[in-house]
Design a protein around this motif. Structure first.
Motif, PDB file in Angstrom:
ATOM      1  N   ARG A   1       0.830  -1.212   0.000  1.00 47.18           N
ATOM      2  CA  ARG A   1       0.000   0.000   0.000  1.00 47.18           C
ATOM      3  C   ARG A   1       0.860   1.256   0.000  1.00 47.18           C
ATOM      4  NH1 ARG A   1      -3.397  -3.123   3.451  1.00 47.18           N
ATOM      5  NH2 ARG A   1      -2.441  -2.197   5.318  1.00 47.18           N
ATOM      6  N   ARG A   2       1.971   1.210   0.684  1.00 45.32           N
ATOM      7  CA  ARG A   2       2.871   2.357   0.712  1.00 45.32           C
ATOM      8  C   ARG A   2       3.527   2.573  -0.655  1.00 45.32           C
ATOM      9  NH1 ARG A   2       4.494   4.324   5.616  1.00 45.32           N
ATOM     10  NH2 ARG A   2       6.605   4.751   4.863  1.00 45.32           N
ATOM     11  N   VAL A   3       3.868   1.481  -1.339  1.00 44.42           N
ATOM     12  CA  VAL A   3       4.442   1.608  -2.679  1.00 44.42           C
ATOM     13  C   VAL A   3       3.461   2.316  -3.606  1.00 44.42           C
ATOM     14  CG1 VAL A   3       5.264   0.337  -4.707  1.00 44.42           C
ATOM     15  CG2 VAL A   3       5.895  -0.453  -2.416  1.00 44.42           C
ATOM     16  N   ARG A   4       2.177   2.012  -3.462  1.00 46.44           N
ATOM     17  CA  ARG A   4       1.150   2.554  -4.368  1.00 46.44           C
ATOM     18  C   ARG A   4       0.662   3.950  -3.970  1.00 46.44           C
ATOM     19  NH1 ARG A   4      -0.487  -3.141  -4.583  1.00 46.44           N
ATOM     20  NH2 ARG A   4      -0.392  -3.794  -6.793  1.00 46.44           N
ATOM     21  N   ASP A   5       1.097   4.447  -2.844  1.00 49.83           N
ATOM     22  CA  ASP A   5       0.595   5.723  -2.340  1.00 49.83           C
ATOM     23  C   ASP A   5       1.377   6.888  -2.960  1.00 49.83           C
ATOM     24  OD1 ASP A   5      -0.368   7.881  -0.981  1.00 49.83           O
ATOM     25  OD2 ASP A   5      -0.071   7.041   1.025  1.00 49.83           O
ATOM     26  N   PRO A   6       0.789   7.598  -3.941  1.00 53.88           N
ATOM     27  CA  PRO A   6       1.521   8.696  -4.595  1.00 53.88           C
ATOM     28  C   PRO A   6       1.743   9.895  -3.681  1.00 53.88           C
ATOM     29  CG  PRO A   6      -0.751   8.662  -5.335  1.00 53.88           C
ATOM     30  CD  PRO A   6      -0.572   7.432  -4.485  1.00 53.88           C
ATOM     31  N   ALA A   7       1.039   9.920  -2.539  1.00 51.42           N
ATOM     32  CA  ALA A   7       1.211  11.042  -1.615  1.00 51.42           C
ATOM     33  C   ALA A   7       2.503  10.929  -0.819  1.00 51.42           C
ATOM     34  CB  ALA A   7       0.014  11.130  -0.666  1.00 51.42           C
ATOM     35  N   LEU A   8       3.076   9.738  -0.773  1.00 49.84           N
ATOM     36  CA  LEU A   8       4.315   9.545  -0.023  1.00 49.84           C
ATOM     37  C   LEU A   8       5.510  10.005  -0.842  1.00 49.84           C
ATOM     38  CD1 LEU A   8       3.795   5.993   1.541  1.00 49.84           C
ATOM     39  CD2 LEU A   8       3.740   8.186   2.737  1.00 49.84           C
ATOM     40  N   PRO A   9       6.575  10.459  -0.189  1.00 43.16           N
ATOM     41  CA  PRO A   9       7.812  10.781  -0.916  1.00 43.16           C
ATOM     42  C   PRO A   9       8.311   9.549  -1.669  1.00 43.16           C
ATOM     43  CG  PRO A   9       7.906  11.621   1.331  1.00 43.16           C
ATOM     44  CD  PRO A   9       6.685  10.750   1.256  1.00 43.16           C
ATOM     45  N   PHE A  10       8.914   9.805  -2.820  1.00 48.54           N
ATOM     46  CA  PHE A  10       9.371   8.682  -3.654  1.00 48.54           C
ATOM     47  C   PHE A  10      10.311   7.754  -2.878  1.00 48.54           C
ATOM     48  CE2 PHE A  10      12.355   6.638  -6.520  1.00 48.54           C
ATOM     49  CZ  PHE A  10      11.492   6.035  -7.428  1.00 48.54           C
ATOM     50  N   GLY A  11      11.216   8.314  -2.093  1.00 46.49           N
ATOM     51  CA  GLY A  11      12.159   7.484  -1.344  1.00 46.49           C
ATOM     52  C   GLY A  11      11.460   6.534  -0.395  1.00 46.49           C
ATOM     53  N   HIS A  12      10.346   6.974   0.207  1.00 50.58           N
ATOM     54  CA  HIS A  12       9.591   6.097   1.105  1.00 50.58           C
ATOM     55  C   HIS A  12       8.931   4.958   0.327  1.00 50.58           C
ATOM     56  CE1 HIS A  12       9.126   9.346   4.488  1.00 50.58           C
ATOM     57  NE2 HIS A  12      10.373   9.178   4.080  1.00 50.58           N
ATOM     58  N   ARG A  13       8.440   5.291  -0.851  1.00 46.54           N
ATOM     59  CA  ARG A  13       7.786   4.258  -1.677  1.00 46.54           C
ATOM     60  C   ARG A  13       8.817   3.229  -2.148  1.00 46.54           C
ATOM     61  NH1 ARG A  13       4.700   7.162  -6.361  1.00 46.54           N
ATOM     62  NH2 ARG A  13       3.892   5.043  -6.670  1.00 46.54           N
ATOM     63  N   ARG A  14       9.976   3.697  -2.544  1.00 46.38           N
ATOM     64  CA  ARG A  14      11.021   2.770  -2.990  1.00 46.38           C
ATOM     65  C   ARG A  14      11.487   1.893  -1.832  1.00 46.38           C
ATOM     66  NH1 ARG A  14      16.736   2.535  -3.709  1.00 46.38           N
ATOM     67  NH2 ARG A  14      17.310   1.544  -5.691  1.00 46.38           N
ATOM     68  N   SER A  15      11.618   2.476  -0.651  1.00 42.57           N
ATOM     69  CA  SER A  15      12.002   1.700   0.526  1.00 42.57           C
ATOM     70  C   SER A  15      10.946   0.647   0.842  1.00 42.57           C
ATOM     71  CB  SER A  15      12.195   2.637   1.722  1.00 42.57           C
ATOM     72  OG  SER A  15      12.514   1.913   2.887  1.00 42.57           O
ATOM     73  N   ALA A  16       9.675   1.007   0.637  1.00 39.48           N
ATOM     74  CA  ALA A  16       8.605   0.040   0.881  1.00 39.48           C
ATOM     75  C   ALA A  16       8.696  -1.127  -0.104  1.00 39.48           C
ATOM     76  CB  ALA A  16       7.246   0.721   0.776  1.00 39.48           C
ATOM     77  N   LEU A  17       9.057  -0.835  -1.366  1.00 38.75           N
ATOM     78  CA  LEU A  17       9.221  -1.919  -2.339  1.00 38.75           C
ATOM     79  C   LEU A  17      10.363  -2.835  -1.921  1.00 38.75           C
ATOM     80  CD1 LEU A  17       8.480  -3.249  -5.033  1.00 38.75           C
ATOM     81  CD2 LEU A  17      10.103  -1.705  -6.150  1.00 38.75           C
ATOM     82  N   ARG A  18      11.448  -2.259  -1.462  1.00 46.42           N
ATOM     83  CA  ARG A  18      12.564  -3.080  -0.997  1.00 46.42           C
ATOM     84  C   ARG A  18      12.121  -3.964   0.177  1.00 46.42           C
ATOM     85  NH1 ARG A  18      17.663  -1.638  -2.783  1.00 46.42           N
ATOM     86  NH2 ARG A  18      18.620  -2.461  -0.898  1.00 46.42           N
ATOM     87  N   SER A  19      11.236  -3.430   1.017  1.00 46.17           N
ATOM     88  CA  SER A  19      10.751  -4.214   2.160  1.00 46.17           C
ATOM     89  C   SER A  19       9.894  -5.394   1.689  1.00 46.17           C
ATOM     90  CB  SER A  19       9.940  -3.333   3.112  1.00 46.17           C
ATOM     91  OG  SER A  19      10.771  -2.351   3.713  1.00 46.17           O
ATOM     92  N   THR A  20       9.134  -5.203   0.603  1.00 43.73           N
ATOM     93  CA  THR A  20       8.355  -6.324   0.086  1.00 43.73           C
ATOM     94  C   THR A  20       9.285  -7.422  -0.432  1.00 43.73           C
ATOM     95  OG1 THR A  20       8.167  -5.412  -2.168  1.00 43.73           O
ATOM     96  CG2 THR A  20       6.463  -4.794  -0.580  1.00 43.73           C
ATOM     97  N   VAL A  21      10.410  -7.010  -1.032  1.00 44.12           N
ATOM     98  CA  VAL A  21      11.366  -7.998  -1.543  1.00 44.12           C
ATOM     99  C   VAL A  21      12.048  -8.737  -0.396  1.00 44.12           C
ATOM    100  CG1 VAL A  21      13.450  -8.305  -2.937  1.00 44.12           C
ATOM    101  CG2 VAL A  21      11.700  -6.683  -3.673  1.00 44.12           C
ATOM    102  N   VAL A  22      12.255  -8.059   0.721  1.00 41.30           N
ATOM    103  CA  VAL A  22      12.802  -8.734   1.895  1.00 41.30           C
ATOM    104  C   VAL A  22      11.857  -9.849   2.344  1.00 41.30           C
ATOM    105  CG1 VAL A  22      13.342  -8.449   4.353  1.00 41.30           C
ATOM    106  CG2 VAL A  22      14.173  -6.775   2.697  1.00 41.30           C
ATOM    107  N   LEU A  23      10.551  -9.605   2.231  1.00 41.41           N
ATOM    108  CA  LEU A  23       9.557 -10.576   2.704  1.00 41.41           C
ATOM    109  C   LEU A  23       9.281 -11.682   1.691  1.00 41.41           C
ATOM    110  CD1 LEU A  23       7.035  -8.097   4.350  1.00 41.41           C
ATOM    111  CD2 LEU A  23       8.641  -9.609   5.513  1.00 41.41           C
ATOM    112  N   TYR A  24       9.447 -11.384   0.408  1.00 39.00           N
ATOM    113  CA  TYR A  24       9.228 -12.405  -0.627  1.00 39.00           C
ATOM    114  C   TYR A  24      10.294 -12.229  -1.695  1.00 39.00           C
ATOM    115  CZ  TYR A  24       7.188 -15.160  -4.375  1.00 39.00           C
ATOM    116  OH  TYR A  24       7.003 -16.088  -5.380  1.00 39.00           O
TER     117      TYR A  24
END
Length: 222
Positions: free
Chosen positions: A8-31
């Protein structure tokens, strides 16, 4: 946090890009079907993950599609095993039942493309400056190693890459036998030795080729 929360954080355009990219990295940590580096490398085919928000979403969708396929596979396997235990009293699964869960693989429709990408990435890593070379023909001879075994495995992997991610069924069978012998050799060598590091890298490439769902040119032709 769960993968869905990070998604959800990756898809949230209101978040700073760096936060969204960090969230994507976190999804990769989990899967991470190919480990973090391999999984992130494949997702990077979706676009510039350092600047493009749409690329982040495309990468996430690829990851979610694979994860959904993996969960569906496991659910189907569990249901089938429950039925077998109840109706057939078969306590142990057949080898063919668990073969799809063995080896590094990318579940879902991107499985073949992801496998070819991962083998190519590992091959490039093997050729990087400072990479551990494969042991020479005499290395490990005392352990009964075939001096040509590693060269043959490398040749099969190279042929797979040269053919765009395909290998004839006969060569796949030879690759599987070579991998069996390689595993025996690795088991005899020290886990911390330089020779073992190089052999483990070669084993990884062979495993990905063998687990590629579309890696046989004969299966592809059908």
């Amino acid at each position: 946090m769960s993968l869905n929360v990070h998604a959800r954080r990756v898809r949230d355009p209101a978040l700073p890009f760096g936060h969204r990219r960090s969230a994507l990295r976190s999804t990769v940590v989990l899967y991470r079907p190919f480990g973090f580096s391999g999984t992130w490398s494949f997702l990077s085919r979706s676009g510039d993950l350092r600047r493009d928000g749409d690329a982040l979403v495309r990468a996430l969708e690829k990851l979610e599609l694979s994860r959904a396929a993996a969960l569906a596979e496991r659910a189907e396997f569990a249901e089938r095993r429950r039925a077998e235990k109840h109706l057939e009293h078969r306590r142990q699964p057949r080898a063919t039942d668990i073969r799809c869960f063995l080896g590094p693989r990318w579940p879902g429709p991107d499985g073949h493309v992801a496998a070819a990408h991962e083998v190519a990435r590992l091959w490039r890593e093997r050729g990087r400056p400072g990479a551990t070379p494969l042991p020479g023909p005499g290395a490990g001879a005392a352990e009964g190693a075939d001096p040509r075994a590693e060269e043959e495995l490398c040749a099969y992997v190279a042929a797979y890459l040269e053919a765009g991610g395909y290998l004839e069924q006969a060569r796949l069978e030879l690759l599987a036998e070579g991998l069996r012998r390689l595993n025996l050799r690795i088991a005899r060598l020290s886990r911390t030795g330089r020779d073992c590091v190089a052999l483990v890298e070669l084993r990884r490439m062979a495993e990905v080729v063998l687990a590629d769902p579309g890696g046989s040119s004969l299966r592809h032709a059908r």
